[in-house]
Write a protein that holds these residues in place. Sequence first.
Motif, PDB file in Angstrom:
ATOM      1  N   TYR A 159       0.812  -1.214   0.000  1.00 20.90           N
ATOM      2  CA  TYR A 159       0.000   0.000   0.000  1.00 20.90           C
ATOM      3  C   TYR A 159       0.846   1.265   0.000  1.00 20.90           C
ATOM      4  CZ  TYR A 159      -4.663  -1.900  -0.056  1.00 20.90           C
ATOM      5  OH  TYR A 159      -5.820  -2.507  -0.460  1.00 20.90           O
ATOM      6  N   VAL A 160       2.090   1.192   0.444  1.00 19.06           N
ATOM      7  CA  VAL A 160       3.001   2.334   0.295  1.00 19.06           C
ATOM      8  C   VAL A 160       3.271   2.557  -1.194  1.00 19.06           C
ATOM      9  CG1 VAL A 160       5.276   3.263   0.859  1.00 19.06           C
ATOM     10  CG2 VAL A 160       4.012   1.931   2.564  1.00 19.06           C
ATOM     11  N   ARG A 161       3.503   1.449  -1.926  1.00 21.49           N
ATOM     12  CA  ARG A 161       3.683   1.562  -3.382  1.00 21.49           C
ATOM     13  C   ARG A 161       2.402   2.048  -4.050  1.00 21.49           C
ATOM     14  NH1 ARG A 161       5.619  -3.652  -2.727  1.00 21.49           N
ATOM     15  NH2 ARG A 161       4.021  -4.458  -4.139  1.00 21.49           N
ATOM     16  N   LEU A 162       1.244   1.562  -3.577  1.00 21.39           N
ATOM     17  CA  LEU A 162      -0.023   2.013  -4.167  1.00 21.39           C
ATOM     18  C   LEU A 162      -0.234   3.502  -3.928  1.00 21.39           C
ATOM     19  CD1 LEU A 162      -2.593   1.369  -5.717  1.00 21.39           C
ATOM     20  CD2 LEU A 162      -3.664   0.765  -3.519  1.00 21.39           C
ATOM     21  N   ALA A 163       0.166   4.004  -2.776  1.00 20.46           N
ATOM     22  CA  ALA A 163       0.064   5.446  -2.523  1.00 20.46           C
ATOM     23  C   ALA A 163       0.871   6.222  -3.557  1.00 20.46           C
ATOM     24  CB  ALA A 163       0.547   5.770  -1.110  1.00 20.46           C
ATOM     25  N   ARG A 164       2.106   5.767  -3.827  1.00 22.25           N
ATOM     26  CA  ARG A 164       2.936   6.456  -4.829  1.00 22.25           C
ATOM     27  C   ARG A 164       2.322   6.355  -6.221  1.00 22.25           C
ATOM     28  NH1 ARG A 164       7.502   4.146  -1.649  1.00 22.25           N
ATOM     29  NH2 ARG A 164       7.597   2.415  -3.115  1.00 22.25           N
ATOM     30  N   ARG A 165       1.829   5.159  -6.571  1.00 24.20           N
ATOM     31  CA  ARG A 165       1.206   4.968  -7.894  1.00 24.20           C
ATOM     32  C   ARG A 165      -0.034   5.849  -8.043  1.00 24.20           C
ATOM     33  NH1 ARG A 165      -0.246  -0.949  -7.755  1.00 24.20           N
ATOM     34  NH2 ARG A 165      -1.183  -0.524  -9.789  1.00 24.20           N
ATOM     35  N   SER A 166      -0.829   5.929  -6.973  1.00 27.11           N
ATOM     36  CA  SER A 166      -2.063   6.718  -7.035  1.00 27.11           C
ATOM     37  C   SER A 166      -1.770   8.213  -7.118  1.00 27.11           C
ATOM     38  CB  SER A 166      -2.938   6.416  -5.817  1.00 27.11           C
ATOM     39  OG  SER A 166      -3.332   5.060  -5.817  1.00 27.11           O
ATOM     40  N   LEU A 167      -0.762   8.677  -6.373  1.00 31.49           N
ATOM     41  CA  LEU A 167      -0.370  10.088  -6.480  1.00 31.49           C
ATOM     42  C   LEU A 167       0.068  10.429  -7.899  1.00 31.49           C
ATOM     43  CD1 LEU A 167       1.632  10.630  -3.168  1.00 31.49           C
ATOM     44  CD2 LEU A 167      -0.441  11.853  -3.862  1.00 31.49           C
ATOM     45  N   PRO A 181      -9.896  -3.818 -26.943  1.00 28.51           N
ATOM     46  CA  PRO A 181      -8.976  -4.915 -27.289  1.00 28.51           C
ATOM     47  C   PRO A 181      -7.593  -4.675 -26.668  1.00 28.51           C
ATOM     48  CG  PRO A 181     -10.082  -4.065 -29.248  1.00 28.51           C
ATOM     49  CD  PRO A 181     -10.406  -3.120 -28.123  1.00 28.51           C
ATOM     50  N   GLY A 182      -6.967  -5.733 -26.201  1.00 32.61           N
ATOM     51  CA  GLY A 182      -5.612  -5.621 -25.654  1.00 32.61           C
ATOM     52  C   GLY A 182      -5.542  -4.869 -24.345  1.00 32.61           C
ATOM     53  N   ARG A 183      -6.631  -4.875 -23.598  1.00 28.70           N
ATOM     54  CA  ARG A 183      -6.669  -4.128 -22.333  1.00 28.70           C
ATOM     55  C   ARG A 183      -5.523  -4.557 -21.425  1.00 28.70           C
ATOM     56  NH1 ARG A 183     -10.666  -1.263 -19.547  1.00 28.70           N
ATOM     57  NH2 ARG A 183     -10.496  -1.338 -17.268  1.00 28.70           N
ATOM     58  N   GLY A 184      -4.807  -3.590 -20.866  1.00 26.35           N
ATOM     59  CA  GLY A 184      -3.678  -3.869 -19.981  1.00 26.35           C
ATOM     60  C   GLY A 184      -4.126  -4.295 -18.600  1.00 26.35           C
ATOM     61  N   ARG A 185      -3.152  -4.500 -17.724  1.00 31.62           N
ATOM     62  CA  ARG A 185      -3.385  -4.893 -16.343  1.00 31.62           C
ATOM     63  C   ARG A 185      -2.790  -3.835 -15.416  1.00 31.62           C
ATOM     64  NH1 ARG A 185      -6.800  -8.486 -15.329  1.00 31.62           N
ATOM     65  NH2 ARG A 185      -5.746  -8.716 -13.334  1.00 31.62           N
ATOM     66  N   PRO A 186      -3.305  -3.692 -14.183  1.00 35.05           N
ATOM     67  CA  PRO A 186      -2.645  -2.798 -13.235  1.00 35.05           C
ATOM     68  C   PRO A 186      -1.208  -3.260 -12.983  1.00 35.05           C
ATOM     69  CG  PRO A 186      -4.813  -3.461 -12.420  1.00 35.05           C
ATOM     70  CD  PRO A 186      -4.513  -4.303 -13.632  1.00 35.05           C
ATOM     71  N   ALA A 187      -0.346  -2.326 -12.711  1.00 36.11           N
ATOM     72  CA  ALA A 187       1.067  -2.647 -12.489  1.00 36.11           C
ATOM     73  C   ALA A 187       1.285  -3.470 -11.231  1.00 36.11           C
ATOM     74  CB  ALA A 187       1.883  -1.359 -12.421  1.00 36.11           C
ATOM     75  N   GLY A 188       0.249  -3.606 -10.384  1.00 36.79           N
ATOM     76  CA  GLY A 188       0.373  -4.380  -9.151  1.00 36.79           C
ATOM     77  C   GLY A 188       0.551  -5.863  -9.368  1.00 36.79           C
ATOM     78  N   GLY A 189       0.266  -6.367 -10.586  1.00 34.97           N
ATOM     79  CA  GLY A 189       0.592  -7.747 -10.916  1.00 34.97           C
ATOM     80  C   GLY A 189      -0.481  -8.777 -10.635  1.00 34.97           C
TER      81      GLY A 189
END
Length: 199
Positions: A159-167, A181-189
């Motif tokens: 969630y520390v990483r998510l805070a940075r990603r969200s900011l 088509p080809g929809r990506g995924r969140p970087a969280g994996g």
Amino acid sequence: MPVYAFEGLVPVVDPTTFLHPTAVLIGDVVIGPGCYIGPGASLRGDFGRVVVEGNASVQDNCTLHTSSESDCIVGFGCTIGHGAVLHGCRLGRNVLVGMNSVVLDDADIGDDSLVAALSLVKSDMRAPARSLIAGNPAKVAREIPAEKVFWQMGDDGEYVRLARRSLADLQECEPLSAVEPGRGRPAGGARAVRFTRAN
């Protein structure tokens, strides 16, 4: 963003913390660095002080409040699960409070403890470090071995990483009418999910 001064007390949020636009802060609220404050969270410092120390996560629809006789203190690296209520209690470092749990006034939860989902921690409960706390009313079920404490939130916590990603990249937008088509995924994996059309 709903942030309100109350009786001259203005909430304080470290600039490295992510505060979701639908979270509500009122009065004597102090949030440290690297925190994630999720959608619908309500932190009300109108009777006492609410403190969220660094690298903590207060997830969706959590409520943090106090009585006039006790502050609500969330220690460094804590994770407060979706829908939990903390009222005038004190959490040590790296405490995980499970979803929809309630921790009441003057309860004191030691470092590296886990409050199981749906637990009710009564007023004045004292739990030593590394306690597994569960039930309604909650009791200390056992001590957690140090090597089993996997939820600590250091500078690279989820969630520390998510805070940075969200900011960096949370943007209000209109929804699409269909999956592109080809929809990506969140970087969280998260694992891949295949979309299929309904017949």
